[in-house]
Scaffold this motif. Structure first.
Motif, PDB file in Angstrom:
ATOM      1  N   UNK A  18      37.950  38.080  45.171  1.00 12.05           N
ATOM      2  CA  UNK A  18      38.626  38.451  46.410  1.00 12.05           C
ATOM      3  C   UNK A  18      39.952  39.111  46.080  1.00 12.05           C
ATOM      4  N   UNK A  19      40.417  39.957  46.978  1.00  8.47           N
ATOM      5  CA  UNK A  19      41.740  40.558  46.850  1.00  8.47           C
ATOM      6  C   UNK A  19      42.720  39.727  47.665  1.00  8.47           C
ATOM      7  N   UNK A  20      43.825  39.336  47.040  1.00  5.55           N
ATOM      8  CA  UNK A  20      44.822  38.505  47.706  1.00  5.55           C
ATOM      9  C   UNK A  20      45.924  39.380  48.293  1.00  5.55           C
ATOM     10  N   UNK A  21      46.377  39.003  49.481  1.00  3.93           N
ATOM     11  CA  UNK A  21      47.506  39.691  50.107  1.00  3.93           C
ATOM     12  C   UNK A  21      48.534  38.650  50.537  1.00  3.93           C
ATOM     13  N   UNK A  22      49.802  39.051  50.469  1.00  2.57           N
ATOM     14  CA  UNK A  22      50.900  38.210  50.922  1.00  2.57           C
ATOM     15  C   UNK A  22      51.724  39.038  51.893  1.00  2.57           C
ATOM     16  N   UNK A  23      51.798  38.582  53.113  1.00  2.28           N
ATOM     17  CA  UNK A  23      52.544  39.275  54.169  1.00  2.28           C
ATOM     18  C   UNK A  23      52.080  40.726  54.296  1.00  2.28           C
ATOM     19  N   UNK A  24      50.796  40.965  54.133  1.00  3.70           N
ATOM     20  CA  UNK A  24      50.236  42.298  54.288  1.00  3.70           C
ATOM     21  C   UNK A  24      50.312  43.170  53.054  1.00  3.70           C
ATOM     22  N   UNK A  25      50.967  42.720  52.003  1.00  2.00           N
ATOM     23  CA  UNK A  25      51.072  43.496  50.758  1.00  2.00           C
ATOM     24  C   UNK A  25      50.106  42.937  49.721  1.00  2.00           C
ATOM     25  N   UNK A  26      49.511  43.840  48.942  1.00  2.95           N
ATOM     26  CA  UNK A  26      48.565  43.413  47.907  1.00  2.95           C
ATOM     27  C   UNK A  26      49.279  42.548  46.876  1.00  2.95           C
ATOM     28  N   UNK A  27      48.668  41.418  46.535  1.00  2.00           N
ATOM     29  CA  UNK A  27      49.268  40.487  45.571  1.00  2.00           C
ATOM     30  C   UNK A  27      48.384  40.303  44.347  1.00  2.00           C
ATOM     31  N   UNK A  28      47.292  41.040  44.255  1.00  2.00           N
ATOM     32  CA  UNK A  28      46.413  40.928  43.100  1.00  2.00           C
ATOM     33  C   UNK A  28      45.023  40.481  43.509  1.00  2.00           C
ATOM     34  N   UNK A  29      44.235  40.167  42.525  1.00  2.00           N
ATOM     35  CA  UNK A  29      42.869  39.729  42.802  1.00  2.00           C
ATOM     36  C   UNK A  29      42.697  38.282  42.341  1.00  2.00           C
ATOM     37  N   UNK A  30      41.752  37.635  42.977  1.00  2.00           N
ATOM     38  CA  UNK A  30      41.454  36.237  42.664  1.00  2.00           C
ATOM     39  C   UNK A  30      40.003  36.149  42.212  1.00  2.00           C
ATOM     40  N   UNK A  31      39.778  35.586  41.043  1.00  2.70           N
ATOM     41  CA  UNK A  31      38.418  35.375  40.520  1.00  2.70           C
ATOM     42  C   UNK A  31      38.204  33.880  40.345  1.00  2.70           C
ATOM     43  N   UNK A  32      37.237  33.367  41.063  1.00  3.91           N
ATOM     44  CA  UNK A  32      36.863  31.957  40.945  1.00  3.91           C
ATOM     45  C   UNK A  32      35.393  31.941  40.543  1.00  3.91           C
TER      46      UNK A  32
END
Length: 57
Positions: A18-32
């Motif tokens: 998944x792609x992570x966002x913080x306050x509408x800004x891209x924060x990186x990707x998450x791999x689980x």
């Protein structure tokens, strides 16, 4: 194992990205990527094997 005992085993590998966002800004990707392993044993009660009762095992 006989008519009363049943073994059971399963294994899963989940690929979650998944792609992570913080306050509408891209924060990186998450791999689980968990691996799940399960083993079990079941017991079928004797009443279920009673042949005198119609509709039972």
């Amino acid at each position: 194992m006989g008519r009363l005992w049943t073994p059971n085993a399963a294994a899963w590998y989940l690929d979650i990205e998944s792609d992570a966002t913080v306050a509408g800004s891209a924060a990186g990707s998450v791999d689980i990527d968990p691996a799940v392993v399960m083993a079990g044993i079941g017991y079928r009660f004797q009443a279920a094997l009673d042949t005198k009762r119609p509709g039972t095992w």
